[in-house]
Design a protein around this motif. Structure first.
Motif, short mmCIF file in Angstrom:
data_model
loop_
_atom_site.label_atom_id
_atom_site.label_comp_id
_atom_site.label_asym_id
_atom_site.label_seq_id
_atom_site.Cartn_x
_atom_site.Cartn_y
_atom_site.Cartn_z
N UNK B 272 -1.90 12.84 -38.08
CA UNK B 272 -1.61 11.95 -36.95
C UNK B 272 -0.39 12.36 -36.13
N UNK B 273 0.59 12.98 -36.80
CA UNK B 273 1.83 13.26 -36.08
C UNK B 273 1.64 14.33 -35.02
N UNK B 276 -2.40 12.38 -32.48
CA UNK B 276 -2.69 10.98 -32.20
C UNK B 276 -1.43 10.17 -31.88
N UNK B 277 -0.42 10.28 -32.74
CA UNK B 277 0.78 9.47 -32.54
C UNK B 277 1.49 9.82 -31.23
N UNK B 278 1.74 11.13 -30.96
CA UNK B 278 2.42 11.43 -29.69
C UNK B 278 1.60 11.05 -28.47
#
Lengths: 59, 689
Positions: B272-273, B276-278
């Motif tokens: 995710x890092x 998706x997260x950014x």
């Protein structure tokens, strides 16, 4: 004026999660003194993984 | 005296609101200013929030300020954290507001501005806001449990399973239709494609920055990302003007659909890092910034609405999607009026942050009011366009003809004059090759936004504004797409884990790859069919999405109504019962028409039969005959899927009625799962920490 800017900055940091580690440190100091403390990297990794483990975005 | 003043202010707001709504509703033939819409919306929201929401909070739910919330009781410094109400509001709104309230109103504008606007206003204050607020309250009283868990605890296993299946189904359809919107926006548009592609490496740069270069420095990284995104809009224009580079980004819809699927798969299995997260950070900033900018521009500029109040398409012959005003306007506009998806955020996610029950009204009811306002703005952006231009952009080639000259003749014959020159000029101003048949709502919204921004902040940059708007829509559509694929993967792993526990392990790579591929295949199939369908695909997919979303809302309202009755509040059960009855009516009517209608633009089975007959008779042109078997299969599948949704809906409604009637007859039912009362010890000063 300056205090307004400062509080805006605090809200922005809080909303974006920029201050998540500081909050974690504070929580840790208040509730679990003496327990293992995560490093900033490790905390951030865990924080992000947890955040995306479920429905977080909508249509 | 003070009281008198307050009362007269509210009387004044009520009168102003009534005048504005009346003005919008009764205006015929003349152009009407968007200021009327803003006034009507703000007055309706203010009155609903001040009186209806306050009454529900105080009398129906009996909010208890002294009761400790799950965030306080279970505070772990991470996901359960008592948080300032404005911060929770920000998180909640960022989570519920996606592309739905932008696309739905744009499509529903084919009926004229009036039906959609009234449904957005009154559907929200009487339905959507109530659903969000009551679900938030119920989950807060139940240790922040999810909707599915609450359904299982309060109604029984059937309710829980229905909620789970409903959630999974809606996710698949939602991702497919949003994917289709993005594909249609990028089709043969090197500028849009280049800009949207650039958002992927930009997200990765931001992810790496936050992870390795400066860990946890979210704001720094986001500022860098937003700057890069703005550059990518300009850079896309540069690529578009470069004859060698532009061919790399100039693609057919099908090719782009495959790319979107590959992207969705990659995003679901990458950590995710990295992506998706950014991407989510960037999309949140861009979303909030652009919505604010749009509100400022509309208020500054007060453009005139050119669409009539009602068009002839209320009879069901509309080019964008087939079907009469009732029930299809209520299905087309789901998000913005009432959206079942919100109940998944309002349960489970937001309650973990709520520091006091008092904030439930502002976050649950108020958050949805703001989303409704976004939908009103999308409606305005669609209706300030010349109706002829609006229909030229949004009508699929299968309805108005492939050639520009045929399309303008057909659209002008409906009484919405438009010329080829006008469309050509508009396209070149927007930096696009053509704007004909750019279905899905995103391009027309972008043209509307570009013309509003252009008039407010400078005409010379129309093409930049247009592609900025496309980037803005694409970035959070892709966020929903990858977050949704990931959630779908988790849900599938959870389900398959019951069969073979090894598959349920979220870190076992073969299971991750397999379940991600299955989820992508699920929505990829509908996306593929949507792209090859000459009638544009939106005509099929969007109503299906609307039905699924309204079904989820009905499940949430069933849980809420059941709990109200079980709490001995039968006399207030209408608060959720009336919106539930309305949703069941519109969903069932729409499903009935989609299944049984003889009109091939509405009925799935009649469309399949019609196509099969034409195929057998050999009257189809070769390129249509090639895809006809797939389209026929898909129409059948969609018909059965609709039947399944509506059967699921009735099942849970009867289950709720069964629980209620047992309770009222004094027979044993599942006990209320409310967590016991424990007094709150939180004082106010943590708020400003």
């Amino acid at each position: 004026m300056l205090s307004k800017l400062k509080s805006f900055w605090r809200i922005l940091r809080r909303l974006s999660g920029d201050d998540a580690y500081e909050r974690y440190l504070r929580h840790h100091a208040e509730h679990h003194q003496g327990a293992m403390l995560l490093s900033k990297e490790a905390f951030f990794k865990q924080w992000q993984d947890e955040k995306w483990n479920g429905i977080k975005r909508c249509c | 005296m003070n009281n008198l003043l307050k009362n007269s202010i509210w009387v004044l707001i009520a009168a102003l609101g009534a005048a504005a709504v009346g003005g919008i509703a009764l205006n015929r033939g003349e152009n009407i200013n968007t200021l009327w819409f803003i006034t009507a919306a703000l007055c309706v929201y203010a009155i609903a929030y001040r009186f209806y929401a306050a009454w529900i909070a105080a009398t129906v739910l009996v909010i208890d300020e002294t009761r400790a919330t799950p965030a306080e009781r279970l505070d772990n410094g991470r996901d359960f954290v008592p948080t300032n109400k404005w911060i929770v509001f920000g998180h909640h709104f960022a989570a519920i507001a996606g592309p739905g309230p932008l696309v739905g109103p744009t499509l529903a504008a084919q009926f004229g501005y009036l039906p959609g606007t009234l449904w957005i206003l009154f559907g929200a204050v009487l339905g959507g806001c109530v659903q969000d607020m009551v679900t938030l309250f119920l989950s807060t009283r139940r240790d922040a449990k999810s909707l599915g868990q609450m359904a299982r605890d309060e109604l029984g296993a059937l309710g829980g399973t229905a909620a789970l299946i409903g959630t999974f189904a809606i996710m698949i359809i939602l991702i497919a239709v949003l994917g289709l919107v993005v594909v249609n926006a990028m089709k043969h548009s090197p500028w849009a494609t280049a800009t949207v592609s650039a958002t992927i490496p930009i997200a990765m740069i931001v992810g790496l920055y936050m992870r390795s270069f400066r860990p946890g420095q979210v704001l720094e990284a986001s500022a860098l990302g937003v700057a890069l995104l703005l550059l990518s809009v300009v850079g896309g224009g540069w690529i578009d003007h470069n004859p060698t580079l532009r061919v790399w980004f100039d693609h057919e819809g099908l090719m782009l659909a495959w790319c979107v699927m590959a992207y969705g798969f990659a995003a679901a299995i990458l950590p995710v890092w990295l992506l998706l997260a950014p991407r989510d950070y960037l999309s949140t900033y861009v979303k909030l910034g652009t919505i604010t900018l749009l509100a400022v521009a509309i208020i500054m500029l007060q453009p005139t609405v050119k669409m009539p109040a009602l068009t002839q398409f209320i009879d069901g012959t509309g080019p964008i999607f087939g079907g009469k005003l009732f029930p299809f306007v209520f299905i087309t506009i789901a998000c913005g009026a009432i959206s079942g998806f919100h109940s998944l955020i309002a349960s489970g996610t937001t309650p973990k942050l709520l520091s006091n029950e008092r904030d439930i009204r502002m976050i649950g009811y108020g958050g949805m009011l703001l989303e409704s306002f976004v939908a009103i703005m999308a409606m305005m952006a669609a209706t300030v366009l010349d109706p002829g231009v609006f229909f030229a952009i949004n009508s699929p080639a299968g309805v108005v003809g492939k050639e520009a000259i045929d399309a303008v003749a057909k659209i002008s014959s409906w009484g919405f004059p438009v010329t080829v020159d006008q469309m050509q000029l508009l396209a070149s101003q927007m930096g696009e090759a053509t704007l004909f048949a750019r279905t899905g709502g995103a391009p027309s919204l972008a043209v509307g936004m570009a013309s509003i921004f252009g008039s407010a902040f400078g005409e010379s940059m129309l093409a930049l504004w247009y592609h900025f708007a496309i980037m803005f829509e694409a970035i959070f559509i892709l966020t929903t797409l990858d977050a949704g694929t990931r959630v779908g993967r988790f849900m599938l792993q959870d389900m398959l884990g019951n069969i073979w526990p090894k598959l349920g392990e979220t870190s076992w790579t073969p299971s991750v790859v397999l379940t991600s591929a299955l989820v992508v295949a699920g929505w990829g199939y509908f996306l593929y069919i949507g792209v090859i369908d000459p009638n544009g695909g939106v005509n099929i997919l969007w109503p299906l999405f609307g039905i699924a979303n309204q079904m989820l809302a009905a499940i949430a309202l069933c849980v809420a109504t059941g709990i109200l009755v079980k709490s001995g509040k039968l006399k207030y059960a209408w608060v959720t019962g009336v919106p539930l009855a309305w949703l069941v009516t519109i969903t069932s009517t729409a499903a009935w028409e989609k299944i049984t209608s003889d009109n091939i633009r509405i009925g799935f089975f009649s469309a399949a039969n019609d196509l099969a007959d034409k195929l057998a008779a050999g009257t189809l042109p070769p390129e249509k005959a090639a895809v006809a078997p797939q389209l026929i299969f898909n129409q059948h599948l969609d018909g059965w899927l609709t039947l399944f949704f509506v059967a699921l809906l009735w099942l849970i409604v009867f289950d709720m009625l069964r629980v209620c009637s047992r309770y009222l007859a004094g027979k044993p039912v599942l006990p209320l799962a409310e967590a016991p009362h424990s007094p709150s010890c939180l004082v106010e000063d943590w708020v400003r920490d």
